[in-house]
Design a protein around this motif. Structure first.
Motif, mmCIF file in Angstrom:
data_model
loop_
_atom_site.group_PDB
_atom_site.id
_atom_site.type_symbol
_atom_site.label_atom_id
_atom_site.label_comp_id
_atom_site.label_asym_id
_atom_site.label_seq_id
_atom_site.Cartn_x
_atom_site.Cartn_y
_atom_site.Cartn_z
ATOM 1 N N ASN A 42 0.838 -1.198 0.000
ATOM 2 C CA ASN A 42 0.000 0.000 0.000
ATOM 3 C C ASN A 42 0.874 1.249 0.000
ATOM 4 O O ASN A 42 2.011 1.192 0.446
ATOM 5 C CB ASN A 42 -0.940 -0.016 1.195
ATOM 6 C CG ASN A 42 -2.009 -1.073 1.042
ATOM 7 O OD1 ASN A 42 -2.791 -1.040 0.100
ATOM 8 N ND2 ASN A 42 -2.014 -2.056 1.932
ATOM 9 N N ARG A 46 4.612 1.266 1.412
ATOM 10 C CA ARG A 46 5.552 1.108 0.315
ATOM 11 C C ARG A 46 6.649 2.163 0.386
ATOM 12 O O ARG A 46 7.835 1.879 0.255
ATOM 13 C CB ARG A 46 4.787 1.235 -1.011
ATOM 14 C CG ARG A 46 5.569 0.816 -2.210
ATOM 15 C CD ARG A 46 4.770 1.089 -3.481
ATOM 16 N NE ARG A 46 5.513 0.606 -4.632
ATOM 17 C CZ ARG A 46 5.278 -0.549 -5.223
ATOM 18 N NH1 ARG A 46 4.324 -1.315 -4.813
ATOM 19 N NH2 ARG A 46 6.015 -0.931 -6.236
ATOM 20 N N ILE A 70 5.526 -7.049 -3.274
ATOM 21 C CA ILE A 70 4.456 -7.893 -3.812
ATOM 22 C C ILE A 70 3.144 -7.485 -3.155
ATOM 23 O O ILE A 70 3.133 -7.155 -1.960
ATOM 24 C CB ILE A 70 4.772 -9.376 -3.527
ATOM 25 C CG1 ILE A 70 6.093 -9.757 -4.224
ATOM 26 C CG2 ILE A 70 3.639 -10.292 -3.984
ATOM 27 C CD1 ILE A 70 6.673 -11.067 -3.779
ATOM 28 N N ARG A 72 -0.040 -7.199 -1.093
ATOM 29 C CA ARG A 72 -0.159 -7.755 0.251
ATOM 30 C C ARG A 72 -0.970 -9.050 0.286
ATOM 31 O O ARG A 72 -0.640 -9.986 1.009
ATOM 32 C CB ARG A 72 -0.795 -6.707 1.169
ATOM 33 C CG ARG A 72 -0.506 -6.939 2.629
ATOM 34 C CD ARG A 72 -1.002 -5.768 3.460
ATOM 35 N NE ARG A 72 -0.990 -6.112 4.863
ATOM 36 C CZ ARG A 72 0.045 -5.924 5.677
ATOM 37 N NH1 ARG A 72 1.161 -5.416 5.208
ATOM 38 N NH2 ARG A 72 -0.021 -6.253 6.944
ATOM 39 N N ALA A 74 -1.614 -11.102 -2.428
ATOM 40 C CA ALA A 74 -0.951 -12.113 -3.259
ATOM 41 C C ALA A 74 0.229 -12.724 -2.512
ATOM 42 O O ALA A 74 0.516 -13.913 -2.635
ATOM 43 C CB ALA A 74 -0.483 -11.488 -4.567
ATOM 44 N N GLN A 78 1.943 -16.486 -2.172
ATOM 45 C CA GLN A 78 3.246 -16.696 -2.821
ATOM 46 C C GLN A 78 4.320 -17.118 -1.842
ATOM 47 O O GLN A 78 5.263 -17.812 -2.211
ATOM 48 C CB GLN A 78 3.676 -15.422 -3.544
ATOM 49 C CG GLN A 78 2.800 -15.143 -4.745
ATOM 50 C CD GLN A 78 3.250 -13.923 -5.505
ATOM 51 O OE1 GLN A 78 4.349 -13.429 -5.312
ATOM 52 N NE2 GLN A 78 2.397 -13.423 -6.373
ATOM 53 N N TYR A 145 -0.023 -2.118 16.177
ATOM 54 C CA TYR A 145 -0.983 -1.109 16.628
ATOM 55 C C TYR A 145 -1.909 -1.756 17.632
ATOM 56 O O TYR A 145 -2.091 -2.967 17.620
ATOM 57 C CB TYR A 145 -1.761 -0.524 15.454
ATOM 58 C CG TYR A 145 -2.565 -1.521 14.667
ATOM 59 C CD1 TYR A 145 -2.015 -2.135 13.548
ATOM 60 C CD2 TYR A 145 -3.874 -1.851 15.029
ATOM 61 C CE1 TYR A 145 -2.738 -3.056 12.823
ATOM 62 C CE2 TYR A 145 -4.607 -2.781 14.305
ATOM 63 C CZ TYR A 145 -4.033 -3.380 13.198
ATOM 64 O OH TYR A 145 -4.735 -4.293 12.482
ATOM 65 N N PHE A 272 -6.565 2.122 13.740
ATOM 66 C CA PHE A 272 -6.802 2.722 12.422
ATOM 67 C C PHE A 272 -8.174 3.369 12.323
ATOM 68 O O PHE A 272 -8.459 4.079 11.366
ATOM 69 C CB PHE A 272 -6.619 1.685 11.313
ATOM 70 C CG PHE A 272 -7.399 0.409 11.530
ATOM 71 C CD1 PHE A 272 -8.737 0.344 11.221
ATOM 72 C CD2 PHE A 272 -6.776 -0.722 12.049
ATOM 73 C CE1 PHE A 272 -9.454 -0.821 11.426
ATOM 74 C CE2 PHE A 272 -7.481 -1.896 12.248
ATOM 75 C CZ PHE A 272 -8.825 -1.941 11.950
ATOM 76 N N ALA A 275 -8.399 7.677 12.500
ATOM 77 C CA ALA A 275 -8.252 8.604 11.377
ATOM 78 C C ALA A 275 -9.597 8.967 10.732
ATOM 79 O O ALA A 275 -9.901 10.155 10.592
ATOM 80 C CB ALA A 275 -7.273 8.045 10.362
ATOM 81 N N ASP A 308 3.524 -6.761 12.506
ATOM 82 C CA ASP A 308 4.112 -7.112 11.218
ATOM 83 C C ASP A 308 5.616 -7.289 11.403
ATOM 84 O O ASP A 308 6.227 -6.577 12.192
ATOM 85 C CB ASP A 308 3.812 -6.036 10.177
ATOM 86 C CG ASP A 308 2.328 -5.990 9.840
ATOM 87 O OD1 ASP A 308 1.605 -6.893 10.288
ATOM 88 O OD2 ASP A 308 1.904 -5.059 9.144
ATOM 89 N N GLN A 346 1.792 4.215 13.230
ATOM 90 C CA GLN A 346 1.465 3.155 14.180
ATOM 91 C C GLN A 346 2.462 3.190 15.340
ATOM 92 O O GLN A 346 3.136 4.192 15.544
ATOM 93 C CB GLN A 346 1.468 1.802 13.465
ATOM 94 C CG GLN A 346 0.439 1.765 12.364
ATOM 95 C CD GLN A 346 0.173 0.389 11.798
ATOM 96 O OE1 GLN A 346 -0.924 0.116 11.395
ATOM 97 N NE2 GLN A 346 1.170 -0.482 11.750
ATOM 98 N N GLN B 225 -0.159 -8.053 -11.195
ATOM 99 C CA GLN B 225 -0.420 -7.674 -9.809
ATOM 100 C C GLN B 225 0.310 -6.433 -9.321
ATOM 101 O O GLN B 225 0.052 -5.980 -8.219
ATOM 102 C CB GLN B 225 -0.105 -8.842 -8.892
ATOM 103 C CG GLN B 225 1.244 -9.456 -9.198
ATOM 104 C CD GLN B 225 1.719 -10.273 -8.053
ATOM 105 O OE1 GLN B 225 2.048 -9.729 -7.030
ATOM 106 N NE2 GLN B 225 1.743 -11.580 -8.211
ATOM 107 N N ARG B 244 -8.956 0.656 5.142
ATOM 108 C CA ARG B 244 -10.273 1.136 4.742
ATOM 109 C C ARG B 244 -10.330 1.498 3.268
ATOM 110 O O ARG B 244 -9.308 1.697 2.634
ATOM 111 C CB ARG B 244 -10.694 2.337 5.588
ATOM 112 C CG ARG B 244 -9.764 3.509 5.517
ATOM 113 C CD ARG B 244 -10.150 4.478 6.618
ATOM 114 N NE ARG B 244 -9.185 5.556 6.695
ATOM 115 C CZ ARG B 244 -9.503 6.819 6.503
ATOM 116 N NH1 ARG B 244 -10.728 7.165 6.226
ATOM 117 N NH2 ARG B 244 -8.575 7.746 6.604
#
Lengths: 421, 282
Positions: A42, A46, A70, A72, A74, A78, A145, A272, A275, A308, A346, B225, B244
C-alpha cells in the motif's frame, strides 16, 4: 514528538550506545546482494519500505539491495512457494501462530542469538513472546498497533459515566447508555473479522492469554465449558441489546457513522479507526480510549496488537547482510522514523523510540508496554489457521445475530477444529 | 416493420412510453449516477453516514486532482493504453489475415479450422484461469504487460476471425477473380483489393475490441499484480487501502477509467453499431 520514557538522558545514552554498537557491527563492510521480498504494497507502507532500503543502502555502499514489493494479499499465497523455491535474504510476514507453519517446516532461521547480541531482548521486550516459538526467536517486528475500545467521551460525560475497568462497571455503563436510547457498541460484521475481535477480548479476559492461544492453536475443543463461559459473557451484552442492530449488513467502515452521529457510544476496534473518526469531524475531546475491561481479576490482562515482521528464510544467501538489516529496522531511531505520522502512523516496537505526539498512539504504547502482562495476541484470524478462522468467525456472527444458536455453532466449530488441525 | 414506430401508436400508449422511458433510464443509470455523486463528496461524508445527501463540501476537483497526483492512476491508465492498443492492433491484423484465408480460399479442412476459431469463443474463460496463469508464469511473462497482450490477442482472434471471415465472404468474389485474371499475386490482392474494402469492418472491430480489452477485469487480476503492469480496471482497487476503502477516490477513479471507452463509443458510434450488426443482415 515526545518520548514516553522519561528516564531521559540515561535512556537516550543507552540507546545511542546500543544502536551505536549495532551499527558498528553492521558497518563491517557488507557486500554482495541483499534480496528482500516485501508485502508492504500500500502507498504509505511502500514509501516506508523504499525509504528504509535507501537509507540502509547509503550506509552500505558496497551492498546491492534488490527489493521486490508484492501485493499484500498475493504475498500470502506466494510466500509458501518462494520460501522453498527461491528464498530471499529477508522476507515480511506476521508474528504469532501465523509464522508457526514456516517455523515448523524449518523455513525461517532462529535468530535468538541476534536478539541477545543486539540487545533486542531489552528493547523489543513487549513483542518478544509473539516472535518466540519453543526456544527460538524467528524474526523481528517492525510495527504494530493497539486494539481497544474507542468511545464518545462527550456522551459518557453527558450520562455521567466513567470509562469502565471491571465487567460490572461495563454492564452498568452499558445499561445507562441503552436507557438513553443508544447502542453501547457499534459493529459491522459483514466481513466477519470484527466479531473475531470481540471474541478475542472476551476469551482473553474470561480465560486468559494462554488458554486463548491454545484454543486458536486447536488444542482445546470448542465445546469446552470454558469456551461456553466466554460466550455466556458475550450473550449478556447481546441480550441487553448492546450491539448495533442489523450489524451483519455493515462493513466496519459502514458502522462508523453510528458512532460519529451519536447513535452508538463506543467501538471495539484497532487504532486505524481514529483517522476516519477525526476526518468525520470528531475532535480528540470527543473521542476517548480505554483498555477492554477486566472480567476475571485473577487473569492477567492481554491485548490484541497485530504485529508485522521481518524474517530471515533458512535458504538466505547473504545472512550477514540480512542480520544487519534486521538490526537496522528495529533500531530506536529507525522505529521512531517509520512509525511516525507521515510514515505508518502506528506504534514503534522499540521501547526506546519516541511515539508520535498523538493521544491514542501514546495511550496504546503505554498500554502495550506496561498494562499487558498476560501477553500480546495477534488477532483471531492471524492466531488461528485461515480455514479455521473463516468458519469460526462465521460462527461468531451467527451467534451475535441469534444467541440461541450457540450449541449448533459450537458443534460446527468443533467439527472444523478436528478437520483443520 | 417491427417494432411499430412509437409515432404510429395510440396516444395513451405514447404517453405511457414517454413517462416510463425516463424512469427506466434513471433506474438503469442509478449505479453510475451514484458513483458520480460519490466522486464529488469528501471522504468524511462516508464516515458521518451522509451517503445520499448533499455533499458537506464540494470536493470534486480535489478528488479528481488527487486521483491523478496522489495515486498510481496515471501509471495504470498508461498501462491500459499499452495493453489495449497493441491488443487491438494484433488481433485485428491477425484476424484480417485468417479471415482472408478462410473466406477466400477453398481447401480441405477450411470449415474445420473455422469451427475451431468459433469453438474457442464457447470456452468459458474462467476454465482457462489456472492453466493460463501457470503458462505465463513458466514463460516468465507473469505480471508483465506483454503477457497480458499476448493472451488477449490469442483469445480475441477467435471472435475477430469469425467476424472478418463472414465479412470477406460477403464481398463480391468477382473482384478477387478479376484481379487473379490480371495476374496479381495473392499478397497484393489481399493488400490492395481486399484490405481497402474491409475498412468499415476493421474500424468496427477495432472499436469493439478496444472496449472489450479496456474493460477487462478478470485477466488483469489473474495475470498482473503490480502497478508496473496492472491496467486501470484492476488498479482501482488500490484505493482499498490496508484498513479502509476510500470510496470517494475510488468513485473518481472509476469515472476516469470509464472515460476512454465512453469517449471512444461516442466518437466512433457509427462504427460501433455497424460492428454489432455487421453480418446480421445479408
Amino acid at each position: 514528538m515526545r518520548s514516553i520514557f522519561t528516564t531521559g538522558a540515561a535512556a537516550l545514552a543507552a540507546a545511542t550506545i546500543l544502536s551505536g554498537s549495532a551499527f558498528a557491527e553492521s558497518h563491517a563492510a557488507l557486500s554482495g546482494d541483499l534480496v528482500i521480498f516485501s508485502d508492504m504494497s500500500n502507498p504509505a507502507p511502500r514509501a516506508v519500505m523504499e525509504g528504509m532500503v535507501e537509507r540502509f543502502g547509503e550506509m552500505h555502499p558496497d551492498l546491492n539491495i534488490e527489493l521486490t514489493i508484492i501485493d499484500r494479499e498475493a504475498y500470502k499465497t506466494q510466500i509458501r512457494n518462494f520460501l522453498q523455491a527461491n528464498p530471499p535474504d529477508v522476507a515480511n510476514w506476521y508474528a504469532g501462530n501465523r509464522m508457526l507453519p514456516y517455523v515448523e517446516a524449518g523455513l525461517f532461521t532462529d535468530i535468538s542469538d541476534l536478539w541477545e547480541e543486539g540487545g533486542l531482548t531489552e528493547t523489543l521486550a513487549s513483542t518478544q513472546a509473539s516472535m518466540t516459538i519453543g526456544d527460538g526467536i524467528y524474526g523481528v517486528p517492525y510495527t504494530y498497533y493497539q486494539w481497544g475500545v474507542y468511545y464518545r467521551e462527550d456522551i459518557f460525560e453527558e450520562l455521567g459515566l466513567e470509562a469502565p475497568e471491571t465487567w460490572d462497571e461495563e454492564i452498568a455503563n452499558c445499561q445507562a447508555i441503552i436507557d438513553s436510547g443508544r447502542f453501547c457498541y457499534t459493529i459491522g460484521t459483514k466481513f466477519l473479522w470484527t466479531a473475531g475481535g470481540w471474541f478475542d477480548y472476551l476469551n482473553m479476559r474470561t480465560n486468559g492469554y494462554d488458554f486463548h492461544m491454545a484454543l486458536t492453536n486447536g488444542e482445546i475443543p470448542w465445546t469446552d465449558d470454558r469456551v461456553r463461559a466466554t460466550f455466556a459473557n458475550w450473550q449478556q451484552l447481546i441480550d441487553m441489546g448492546a450491539f448495533l442492530e442489523n450489524h451483519q449488513t455493515y462493513s466496519w467502515q459502514e458502522a462508523l457513522p453510528f458512532m460519529v452521529n451519536g447513535e452508538a457510544a463506543a467501538y471495539l476496534m484497532g487504532n486505524f479507526a481514529v483517522a476516519p473518526m477525526r476526518e468525520a469531524g470528531l475532535t480528540d475531546d470527543q473521542i476517548g480510549f480505554y483498555q477492554f475491561p477486566q472480567i476475571d481479576p485473577s487473569i492477567e490482562m492481554a491485548e490484541d496488537a497485530p504485529t508485522d515482521t521481518f524474517h530471515i528464510p533458512s535458504g538466505a544467501n547473504n545472512v550477514e547482510a540480512a542480520r544487519a538489516f534486521l538490526l537496522f529496522v528495529t533500531s530506536a531511531e529507525n522505529q521512531t522514523l517509520i512509525n511516525g505520522g507521515d510514515g505508518l502512523g502506528q506504534l514503534p516496537v522499540n521501547s526506546q523510540s519516541s511515539v508520535d505526539d498523538d493521544e491514542f498512539l501514546s495511550a496504546g504504547f503505554e498500554m502495550l508496554s506496561q498494562n499487558s502482562p498476560g501477553g500480546i495476541a495477534q488477532f483471531f484470524d492471524r492466531d488461528a489457521p485461515a480455514e479455521m478462522a473463516q468458519v469460526a468467525m462465521q460462527g461468531f456472527q451467527t451467534f451475535m445475530v441469534d444467541p440461541s444458536s450457540l450449541d449448533s455453532v459450537l458443534d460446527r466449530l468443533e467439527q472444523a477444529r478436528q478437520r483443520f488441525y | 416493420m417491427f417494432p411499430t414506430p412509437i409515432a404510429k401508436t395510440s396516444r395513451t400508449w405514447q404517453l405511457t412510453y414517454q413517462t416510463l422511458l425516463p424512469v427506466a433510464m434513471v433506474l438503469w443509470l442509478l449505479p453510475l449516477l451514484a458513483v458520480m455523486w460519490f466522486s464529488i463528496k469528501p471522504g468524511a461524508d462516508f464516515t458521518t453516514g451522509n451517503y445520499w445527501g448533499l455533499p458537506s463540501s464540494f470536493e470534486g476537483f480535489a478528488n479528481y486532482f488527487l486521483v491523478f497526483t496522489g495515486s498510481d492512476m496515471p501509471r495504470y491508465l498508461w498501462n491500459s493504453v499499452m495493453i489495449t492498443v497493441p491488443t487491438v492492433a494484433g488481433a485485428v491484423a491477425l484476424s484480417c489475415m485468417t479471415g482472408f484465408a478462410l473466406g477466400v480460399y477453398r481447401f480441405k479442412g477450411n470449415l474445420l479450422i473455422f469451427f475451431m476459431f468459433v469453438a474457442g469463443n464457447f470456452v468459458p474463460f474462467q476454465i482457462l484461469m489456472v492453466p493460463v496463469r501457470d503458462l505465463t508464469l513458466d514463460m516468465g511473462l507473469y505480471d508483465t504487460r506483454i503477457g497480458l497482450v499476448l493472451f488477449h490477442i490469442a483469445f480475441q482472434t477467435g471472435f475477430c476471425t469469425l467476424f472478418m471471415r463472414n465479412f470477406i465472404r460477403a464481398l463480391p468474389r468477382e473482384l478477387i477473380e478479376a484481379a487473379r485474371v490480371e495476374g496479381v499475386s495473392e499478397w497484393r490482392i489481399f493488400w490492395y483489393v481486399v484490405l481497402p474494402l474491409m475498412r468499415p469492418a476493421i474500424a468496427a472491430l477495432a472499436v469493439l475490441i478496444f472496449t472489450f480489452i479496456w474493460n477487462d477485469y478478470f485477466w488483469a487480476v489473474v495475470l498482473t499484480q503490480s502497478p508496473e503492469s496492472q491496467p486501470v480496471t484492476a488498479g482501482i482497487t488500490s484505493f482499498n487501502a490496508q484498513y479502509r476503502a476510500m470510496y470517494h477516490l475510488m468513485s473518481a477513479g472509476s469515472i476516469v477509467a470509464a472515460i476512454p471507452p465512453v469517449a471512444m463509443f461516442f466518437a466512433m458510434q457509427k462504427h460501433f453499431i455497424a460492428g454489432l450488426t455487421l453480418g446480421a443482415v445479408k
